[in-house]
Design an enzyme around this catalytic site. Structure first.
Site, PDB file in Angstrom:
ATOM      1  N   LYS A 118       0.814  -1.289  -0.015  1.00 42.47           N
ATOM      2  CA  LYS A 118      -0.050   0.027  -0.018  1.00 42.47           C
ATOM      3  C   LYS A 118       0.825   1.412  -0.071  1.00 42.47           C
ATOM      4  O   LYS A 118       0.427   2.072  -0.539  1.00 42.47           O
ATOM      5  CB  LYS A 118      -0.979   0.058   1.219  1.00 42.47           C
ATOM      6  CG  LYS A 118      -1.889  -1.045   1.115  1.00 42.47           C
ATOM      7  CD  LYS A 118      -3.124  -0.787   2.016  1.00 42.47           C
ATOM      8  CE  LYS A 118      -3.978  -2.245   2.268  1.00 42.47           C
ATOM      9  NZ  LYS A 118      -5.404  -1.996   2.112  1.00 42.47           N
ATOM     10  N   GLU A 128      -3.152   6.988   8.031  1.00 36.90           N
ATOM     11  CA  GLU A 128      -3.892   7.624   6.912  1.00 36.90           C
ATOM     12  C   GLU A 128      -4.783   8.425   7.975  1.00 36.90           C
ATOM     13  O   GLU A 128      -5.266   8.447   8.905  1.00 36.90           O
ATOM     14  CB  GLU A 128      -4.768   6.871   6.069  1.00 36.90           C
ATOM     15  CG  GLU A 128      -3.959   6.333   4.744  1.00 36.90           C
ATOM     16  CD  GLU A 128      -4.902   5.412   4.009  1.00 36.90           C
ATOM     17  OE1 GLU A 128      -5.946   5.717   4.185  1.00 36.90           O
ATOM     18  OE2 GLU A 128      -4.144   4.658   3.158  1.00 36.90           O
ATOM     19  N   HIS A 176     -15.456  -3.086   7.625  1.00 35.98           N
ATOM     20  CA  HIS A 176     -14.591  -2.595   6.570  1.00 35.98           C
ATOM     21  C   HIS A 176     -14.678  -3.690   5.476  1.00 35.98           C
ATOM     22  O   HIS A 176     -13.714  -3.402   4.359  1.00 35.98           O
ATOM     23  CB  HIS A 176     -13.031  -2.273   6.883  1.00 35.98           C
ATOM     24  CG  HIS A 176     -13.012  -1.416   7.941  1.00 35.98           C
ATOM     25  ND1 HIS A 176     -13.446  -0.186   7.942  1.00 35.98           N
ATOM     26  CD2 HIS A 176     -12.399  -1.483   9.349  1.00 35.98           C
ATOM     27  CE1 HIS A 176     -13.308   0.466   9.210  1.00 35.98           C
ATOM     28  NE2 HIS A 176     -12.542  -0.320   9.836  1.00 35.98           N
ATOM     29  N   ARG A 210      -6.881  -8.184  -9.171  1.00 35.40           N
ATOM     30  CA  ARG A 210      -7.692  -9.441  -9.328  1.00 35.40           C
ATOM     31  C   ARG A 210      -9.137  -9.405  -9.620  1.00 35.40           C
ATOM     32  O   ARG A 210      -9.595  -8.400  -9.855  1.00 35.40           O
ATOM     33  CB  ARG A 210      -7.528 -10.541  -8.163  1.00 35.40           C
ATOM     34  CG  ARG A 210      -8.147  -9.851  -6.925  1.00 35.40           C
ATOM     35  CD  ARG A 210      -8.389 -10.259  -5.761  1.00 35.40           C
ATOM     36  NE  ARG A 210      -8.474  -9.501  -4.574  1.00 35.40           N
ATOM     37  CZ  ARG A 210      -9.537  -8.882  -4.008  1.00 35.40           C
ATOM     38  NH1 ARG A 210     -10.676  -8.940  -4.899  1.00 35.40           N
ATOM     39  NH2 ARG A 210      -9.581  -8.097  -3.086  1.00 35.40           N
TER      40      ARG A 210
END
Ligand code: ADP
Length: 503
Positions: A116, A200, A235, A292
């Site tokens: 990430k 973040e 999430h 994917r």
């Protein structure tokens, strides 16, 4: 052209891929663990190879064994589905080395987007807005504390190698930061073997809007519009739809171009998804790339008319993309509900066991992607997804009505499922109005379990009744009065004399 594919997966997605292969005249090889001997994908494939004991690390994640199975069966290609090895760059590299086509992106792109922090750096360089936050892995908690002060609370701790929400922690104030970073590191280490975490800004109640991209090996790329995936629990997505009620044509075009730019920056090929968070002021921020086929790919297929698995196989075979951006349109509206073997009334505890009876909904605009059948034992070892129910209709309102009706017609007896929970989501006035965001479930469904208690103790009775239904001679008598229209169309009606109210 590829003429034989090994499917390195199980459940509904293995079945979906087998069906695409059949239509393309491609032979299929299933792999299975000892817990999956009787699974649907094993029955439907042309060949099936036992690859190990039930735990995924000994079977579906055993790279060497899977490559060996492909070689022994003379498969030119492996389709990894989603989950398991789908985003594992080492596996893609092993396939490349062994001369087996990996149906997915090249291993370099996979490696880049799987990290990430590296992905954030790449996207920022490409001029795409990223969520405010750290751009490298911090070396100490003190570094996190300093960064959090600059970013401003709340912040979210994330695992750089993350996936499936693992390692994520929301932190509202400085006192809670150190324990959250440490816990995130521990979780990341055990889930991914890599303890790197970063921070973040935590955006308050954004929407999750993602764009499907297809890219061939010759530099041609298209996007197939968006999927709105804001209905999430912990999430993780549970309901997805397209088009997103939040986008107009201008914003859609802007986000679609940003998605293509992101994939170009990663040198990406094959099918992939660029995920964004969209705030209340229509600002969108790069979240991550899913390298994917996505669980939610069918909604895109229904609205664009493009078969994404077929496209993946064609691209992997070295064919050029057969469509240009201008050829693609969104037609009507599609919604998907994920059907999990979980008990929503009991904190979504996985509910493995025998499916005594299943009745799948059918009808115009109704698609059921499943890996289940009556009499099958749901193993405890894997992700509890059983099936996906997808509907298409001319517009969003009709799609919601069609989904409600299909969920009403859907019966799975013997284990707990999320069907009742999904029905209440689709019928919630805020969902019907299209006013969704990632805080929706927490806000409106936190205490749903209390109301939705499954009549667990009645299950044996229901199960017996379901078998009774399979043998109509067993209950020709007993219907004293004609049922109402609603009752006639309820799956519980099929329970005949055993019909029990209040379910
Ligand atoms: P994973 O890869 O573990 O699935 P993602 O980065 O894709 O994690 O995020 C999953 C979900 O978590 C998002 O769809 C969103 O609901 C929430 N989320 C992630 N990052 C943020 C953020 N910075 N602010 C608010 N919500 C976030």
């Amino acid at each position: 052209m590829i003429n034989k594919i090994l499917i390195a997966n199980r459940g509904e997605i293995a079945v979906r891929i087998i069906k695409a292969c059949r239509e393309m005249g491609i032979a299929t090889v299933a792999v299975y663990s000892e817990a999956d001997r009787d699974s649907l994908h094993v029955q439907l494939a042309d060949e099936a190879v036992l690859i190990g004991p039930p735990p995924a690390t000994d079977s579906y994640l055993n790279m060497g064994r899977i490559v060996q199975a492909a070689q022994a069966a003379h498969s030119q290609a492996i389709h990894p589905g989603y989950g398991f090895l789908a985003e594992n760059a080492d596996f893609a590299r092993l396939c490349e080395k062994e001369g087996i086509i990996f149906i997915g992106p090249n291993s370099n792109a996979l490696e880049l987007v799987g990290d990430k922090v590296r992905a954030r750096q790449t996207m920022e360089k490409a001029g795409i807005s990223i969520i405010p936050g750290m751009k490298s892995i911090p070396k100490s908690v003190a570094e996190c504390e300093a960064a959090a002060r600059t970013i401003g609370y709340p912040v979210i701790v994330k695992a750089s190698a993350g996936g499936g929400g693992k390692g994520m922690r929301i932190v509202g104030e400085e006192n809670d930061l150190k324990p959250a970073v440490e816990a995130g590191m521990r979780e990341a280490k055990s889930a991914f073997g890599d303890e790197s975490v970063y921070l973040e800004k935590y955006l308050e109640e954004p929407r999750h809007v993602e764009f499907q991209v297809l890219a061939d090996n010759f530099g041609h790329m298209v996007h197939l519009f968006e999927r709105e995936c804001s209905i999430q629990r912990r999430h993780q997505k549970i309901v997805e739809e397209t088009p997103s009620p939040a986008l107009d044509d201008g914003l859609r075009a802007k986000m679609g171009e940003a998605a293509k730019k992101a994939m170009q920056a990663a040198d990406y090929n094959n099918a992939g998804t660029v995920e964004f968070l969209l705030d209340r002021n229509s600002n969108f921020y790069f979240l991550e790339v899913n390298a994917r086929l996505q669980v939610e790919h069918p909604v895109t297929e229904l609205v664009t008319g493009v078969d994404l698995v077929r496209q993946q196989i064609r691209i992997a075979s070295g064919e050029k993309l057969s469509m240009a951006q201008n050829d693609l349109r969104q037609r009507g509206h599609a919604i998907e509900c994920r059907i999990y073997a979980e008990d929503p009334a009991n904190n979504f505890l996985p509910s493995a066991g025998k499916i005594l009876f299943v009745k799948e909904p059918k009808g115009p605009g109704v698609r059921h992607d499943g890996g289940i059948y009556s009499g099958w034992d749901v193993p405890i070892y894997y992700d509890p997804i059983l099936a996906k129910l997808i509907v298409w209709a001319e517009n969003r309102d009709l799609a919601c009505r069609r989904m409600t009706s299909a969920l009403d017609d859907y019966a799975i007896i013997g284990i707990h499922t999320t069907i009742g929970f999904l029905k209440d989501i689709i019928n919630h006035p805020e969902f019907r109005a299209g006013r969704t965001n990632t805080g929706f479930i927490k806000r409106y469904f936190e205490s749903w379990g209390e109301k939705g208690k499954d009549p667990g103790m009645l299950r044996p009775v229901l199960a017996a009744a379901a078998f009774d239904e399979l043998n109509p001679a067993a209950h020709v008598q007993g219907a004293e009065s004609r049922p109402s229209r609603k009752e006639r169309f309820s799956p519980w009606q099929s329970l005949g004399k055993w019909r029990i109210g209040g379910i």
